[in-house]
Design a protein around this motif. Structure first.
Motif, PDB file in Angstrom:
ATOM      1  N   GLU A   1     -10.522  -6.265  -1.596  1.00  0.00           N
ATOM      2  CA  GLU A   1     -11.201  -6.014  -2.318  1.00  0.00           C
ATOM      3  C   GLU A   1     -11.698  -4.907  -1.076  1.00  0.00           C
ATOM      4  O   GLU A   1     -11.783  -3.976  -1.520  1.00  0.00           O
ATOM      5  N   ALA A   2     -11.130  -5.252  -0.102  1.00  0.00           N
ATOM      6  CA  ALA A   2     -11.777  -4.501   1.416  1.00  0.00           C
ATOM      7  C   ALA A   2     -10.435  -2.936   1.722  1.00  0.00           C
ATOM      8  O   ALA A   2     -11.208  -1.776   1.324  1.00  0.00           O
ATOM      9  N   LEU A   3      -9.319  -3.559   0.991  1.00  0.00           N
ATOM     10  CA  LEU A   3      -8.725  -2.022   0.103  1.00  0.00           C
ATOM     11  C   LEU A   3      -9.246  -1.144  -0.401  1.00  0.00           C
ATOM     12  O   LEU A   3      -8.932   0.418  -0.160  1.00  0.00           O
ATOM     13  N   ASN A   4      -9.352  -1.480  -1.917  1.00  0.00           N
ATOM     14  CA  ASN A   4      -9.865  -1.571  -2.681  1.00  0.00           C
ATOM     15  C   ASN A   4     -11.265  -0.401  -2.453  1.00  0.00           C
ATOM     16  O   ASN A   4     -11.353   0.986  -2.896  1.00  0.00           O
ATOM     17  N   LYS A   5     -11.865  -0.720  -2.041  1.00  0.00           N
ATOM     18  CA  LYS A   5     -13.205  -0.237  -1.291  1.00  0.00           C
ATOM     19  C   LYS A   5     -12.612   1.068  -0.430  1.00  0.00           C
ATOM     20  O   LYS A   5     -13.687   2.299  -0.630  1.00  0.00           O
ATOM     21  N   LEU A   6     -11.721   1.342  -0.174  1.00  0.00           N
ATOM     22  CA  LEU A   6     -11.365   2.080   1.269  1.00  0.00           C
ATOM     23  C   LEU A   6     -10.345   3.263   0.033  1.00  0.00           C
ATOM     24  O   LEU A   6      -9.583   4.004   1.429  1.00  0.00           O
ATOM     25  N   ASN A   7      -9.964   2.647  -1.521  1.00  0.00           N
ATOM     26  CA  ASN A   7      -9.303   4.089  -2.157  1.00  0.00           C
ATOM     27  C   ASN A   7      -8.145   4.028  -1.325  1.00  0.00           C
ATOM     28  O   ASN A   7      -7.624   4.717  -1.781  1.00  0.00           O
ATOM     29  N   ARG A   8      -7.706   2.494  -0.801  1.00  0.00           N
ATOM     30  CA  ARG A   8      -5.866   2.480  -0.695  1.00  0.00           C
ATOM     31  C   ARG A   8      -5.242   1.747  -1.554  1.00  0.00           C
ATOM     32  O   ARG A   8      -6.143   1.215  -2.872  1.00  0.00           O
ATOM     33  N   ASP A   9      -4.310   2.476  -1.998  1.00  0.00           N
ATOM     34  CA  ASP A   9      -3.239   2.193  -3.392  1.00  0.00           C
ATOM     35  C   ASP A   9      -2.637   0.760  -2.622  1.00  0.00           C
ATOM     36  O   ASP A   9      -2.044   0.668  -1.485  1.00  0.00           O
ATOM     37  N   THR A  10      -2.844   0.161  -3.876  1.00  0.00           N
ATOM     38  CA  THR A  10      -1.984  -1.280  -3.169  1.00  0.00           C
ATOM     39  C   THR A  10      -1.206  -1.202  -4.188  1.00  0.00           C
ATOM     40  O   THR A  10      -1.457  -0.991  -5.594  1.00  0.00           O
ATOM     41  N   ALA A  11       0.116  -2.654  -4.085  1.00  0.00           N
ATOM     42  CA  ALA A  11       0.489  -2.934  -5.073  1.00  0.00           C
ATOM     43  C   ALA A  11       0.296  -4.821  -4.704  1.00  0.00           C
ATOM     44  O   ALA A  11       0.841  -5.255  -3.560  1.00  0.00           O
ATOM     45  N   LEU A  12       0.594  -5.187  -6.218  1.00  0.00           N
ATOM     46  CA  LEU A  12       0.192  -6.897  -6.112  1.00  0.00           C
ATOM     47  C   LEU A  12       1.683  -7.605  -6.495  1.00  0.00           C
ATOM     48  O   LEU A  12       1.762  -7.064  -7.193  1.00  0.00           O
TER      49      LEU A  12
ATOM     50  N   LEU B   1      -8.400  -4.352  -9.118  1.00  0.00           N
ATOM     51  CA  LEU B   1      -8.466  -4.522  -7.474  1.00  0.00           C
ATOM     52  C   LEU B   1      -7.040  -3.775  -6.936  1.00  0.00           C
ATOM     53  O   LEU B   1      -7.129  -3.007  -5.468  1.00  0.00           O
ATOM     54  N   THR B   2      -6.120  -3.500  -7.494  1.00  0.00           N
ATOM     55  CA  THR B   2      -4.706  -3.020  -7.273  1.00  0.00           C
ATOM     56  C   THR B   2      -4.905  -1.731  -8.473  1.00  0.00           C
ATOM     57  O   THR B   2      -4.579  -1.504  -9.359  1.00  0.00           O
ATOM     58  N   THR B   3      -3.404  -0.855  -7.735  1.00  0.00           N
ATOM     59  CA  THR B   3      -2.501   0.255  -8.155  1.00  0.00           C
ATOM     60  C   THR B   3      -1.891  -0.606  -9.404  1.00  0.00           C
ATOM     61  O   THR B   3      -1.937  -0.395 -10.506  1.00  0.00           O
ATOM     62  N   VAL B   4      -0.994  -1.106  -8.902  1.00  0.00           N
ATOM     63  CA  VAL B   4      -0.215  -2.077 -10.068  1.00  0.00           C
ATOM     64  C   VAL B   4       0.381  -3.330  -9.540  1.00  0.00           C
ATOM     65  O   VAL B   4       0.050  -3.682  -7.789  1.00  0.00           O
ATOM     66  N   ILE B   5       1.179  -4.302 -10.074  1.00  0.00           N
ATOM     67  CA  ILE B   5       1.522  -5.493 -10.287  1.00  0.00           C
ATOM     68  C   ILE B   5       2.550  -6.107 -10.610  1.00  0.00           C
ATOM     69  O   ILE B   5       2.725  -5.119 -11.445  1.00  0.00           O
ATOM     70  N   TYR B   6       3.332  -6.631  -9.667  1.00  0.00           N
ATOM     71  CA  TYR B   6       4.147  -6.733  -9.866  1.00  0.00           C
ATOM     72  C   TYR B   6       5.036  -8.269  -9.843  1.00  0.00           C
ATOM     73  O   TYR B   6       4.095  -8.786  -9.161  1.00  0.00           O
ATOM     74  N   ASP B   7       5.960  -8.768 -10.325  1.00  0.00           N
ATOM     75  CA  ASP B   7       6.337 -10.495 -10.728  1.00  0.00           C
ATOM     76  C   ASP B   7       7.434  -9.909  -9.713  1.00  0.00           C
ATOM     77  O   ASP B   7       8.299  -9.493  -9.023  1.00  0.00           O
ATOM     78  N   PRO B   8       6.950 -11.429  -8.706  1.00  0.00           N
ATOM     79  CA  PRO B   8       7.437 -11.534  -7.686  1.00  0.00           C
ATOM     80  C   PRO B   8       8.540 -11.906  -8.122  1.00  0.00           C
ATOM     81  O   PRO B   8       9.969 -12.111  -7.867  1.00  0.00           O
ATOM     82  N   LYS B   9       9.302 -12.349  -9.129  1.00  0.00           N
ATOM     83  CA  LYS B   9      10.372 -12.636 -10.098  1.00  0.00           C
ATOM     84  C   LYS B   9      11.882 -11.576 -10.528  1.00  0.00           C
ATOM     85  O   LYS B   9      12.975 -11.535 -10.234  1.00  0.00           O
ATOM     86  N   ASP B  10      10.527 -10.215 -10.124  1.00  0.00           N
ATOM     87  CA  ASP B  10      11.451  -9.247 -10.745  1.00  0.00           C
ATOM     88  C   ASP B  10      12.039  -8.765  -9.508  1.00  0.00           C
ATOM     89  O   ASP B  10      11.600  -7.944  -8.720  1.00  0.00           O
ATOM     90  N   LEU B  11      13.620  -8.939  -9.085  1.00  0.00           N
ATOM     91  CA  LEU B  11      14.221  -8.119  -8.189  1.00  0.00           C
ATOM     92  C   LEU B  11      14.525  -6.993  -8.409  1.00  0.00           C
ATOM     93  O   LEU B  11      14.854  -6.236  -7.264  1.00  0.00           O
ATOM     94  N   THR B  12      14.192  -5.944  -9.395  1.00  0.00           N
ATOM     95  CA  THR B  12      14.620  -5.007  -9.651  1.00  0.00           C
ATOM     96  C   THR B  12      13.047  -3.935  -9.728  1.00  0.00           C
ATOM     97  O   THR B  12      13.802  -2.630  -9.598  1.00  0.00           O
ATOM     98  N   ALA B  13      12.122  -4.031  -9.452  1.00  0.00           N
ATOM     99  CA  ALA B  13      10.794  -3.885  -8.764  1.00  0.00           C
ATOM    100  C   ALA B  13      11.100  -3.123  -7.577  1.00  0.00           C
ATOM    101  O   ALA B  13      12.132  -3.403  -6.640  1.00  0.00           O
ATOM    102  N   SER B  14      10.133  -1.514  -7.650  1.00  0.00           N
ATOM    103  CA  SER B  14      10.688  -0.321  -6.900  1.00  0.00           C
ATOM    104  C   SER B  14      10.356  -1.060  -5.335  1.00  0.00           C
ATOM    105  O   SER B  14      11.682  -0.350  -4.515  1.00  0.00           O
ATOM    106  N   ILE B  15      10.153  -1.775  -5.638  1.00  0.00           N
ATOM    107  CA  ILE B  15       9.580  -1.936  -3.774  1.00  0.00           C
ATOM    108  C   ILE B  15      10.742  -3.051  -3.063  1.00  0.00           C
ATOM    109  O   ILE B  15      10.357  -3.207  -2.218  1.00  0.00           O
ATOM    110  N   ASN B  16      11.647  -3.061  -3.963  1.00  0.00           N
ATOM    111  CA  ASN B  16      13.051  -3.865  -3.417  1.00  0.00           C
ATOM    112  C   ASN B  16      13.597  -2.996  -2.896  1.00  0.00           C
ATOM    113  O   ASN B  16      14.144  -3.187  -2.154  1.00  0.00           O
TER     114      ASN B  16
ATOM    115  N   PHE C   1       6.877   2.848   0.614  1.00  0.00           N
ATOM    116  CA  PHE C   1       5.403   2.330   0.541  1.00  0.00           C
ATOM    117  C   PHE C   1       4.309   1.797   2.216  1.00  0.00           C
ATOM    118  O   PHE C   1       6.502   2.067   2.752  1.00  0.00           O
ATOM    119  N   ASN C   2       3.501   1.720   2.547  1.00  0.00           N
ATOM    120  CA  ASN C   2       3.345   2.327   4.247  1.00  0.00           C
ATOM    121  C   ASN C   2       3.827   0.944   4.901  1.00  0.00           C
ATOM    122  O   ASN C   2       4.136   0.684   6.121  1.00  0.00           O
TER     123      ASN C   2
END
Length: 186
Positions: free
Chosen positions: A20-31, A55-70, A76-77
């Motif tokens: 919620e706080a990051l959304n109010k601050l217009n920060r991109d988030t991945a959940l 509240l978030t920019t994108v949601i990733y499945d925690p089981k997805d080891l091919t997600a870009s954040i991996n 990502f910062n």
């Protein structure tokens, strides 16, 4: 982008309020949210994961080891895991990247980005402390959900906002979620 993971420990409110706080601050988030976290979200906050989509920019499945954040090539910062189970702490401390949360945390540490863990366990066993020390020694920030009381909280939201404000401080994001200690308080 800031990666937010919510694992299956009591205190999912910290992850939700951080979003919620990051959304109010217009920060991109991945959940990323584990299945046990979804159960606890329903139990503790009477919410469904779907309600967090706004509240978030994108949601990733925690089981997805091919997600870009991996991948270290994903720019990502920082990453916050709130709340963070001791199972997750152990996996990160020991390089066991068996899901997208622990792999993204591994990437965060290896790329020297900020990793903030909000452990939710009490009391700690020696192995919990040793695992948190391993992560801290690699640059991770261990930020237990321990609210202060000098700001004279009036309700549970004030206590939660203190912890979320400290998470934002660790990420070097200006916020006014809690009253800070000033010289006039001395």
């Amino acid at each position: 982008m800031i990666v937010i993971a919510i694992t299956g420990a009591s205190g999912v409110v910290y992850g939700v309020k951080l979003l919620e706080a990051l959304n109010k601050l217009n920060r991109d988030t991945a959940l990323l949210m584990t299945d046990p976290a979804k159960i606890i979200l329903k139990y503790e906050m009477n919410m469904e994961e779907e309600e967090l989509r706004q509240l978030t920019t994108v949601i990733y499945d925690p089981k997805d080891l091919t997600a870009s954040i991996n991948s270290g090539s994903c720019r990502f910062n920082s990453m916050v895991i709130a709340p963070c189970t001791m199972k997750t702490v152990s996996a990160i401390a020991n390089g066991y990247a068996n899901n997208a949360i622990t792999r993204a945390a591994d990437v965060t540490l290896k790329e020297k980005r900020k990793l903030v863990l909000v452990p939710r366990e009490t009391p700690f066993r020696s192995v919990h402390l040793e695992n948190m020390l391993k992560i801290s020694n690699e640059g991770g920030i261990i930020l237990p959900a321990m609210p202060g009381f000098y700001h004279k909280p009036e309700n549970i939201d004030d206590l939660c906002n203190f912890v979320v404000g400290k998470i934002l401080d660790a990420l070097e994001i200006d916020n006014n979620l809690f009253k800070r200690w000033h010289d006039e308080n001395l």
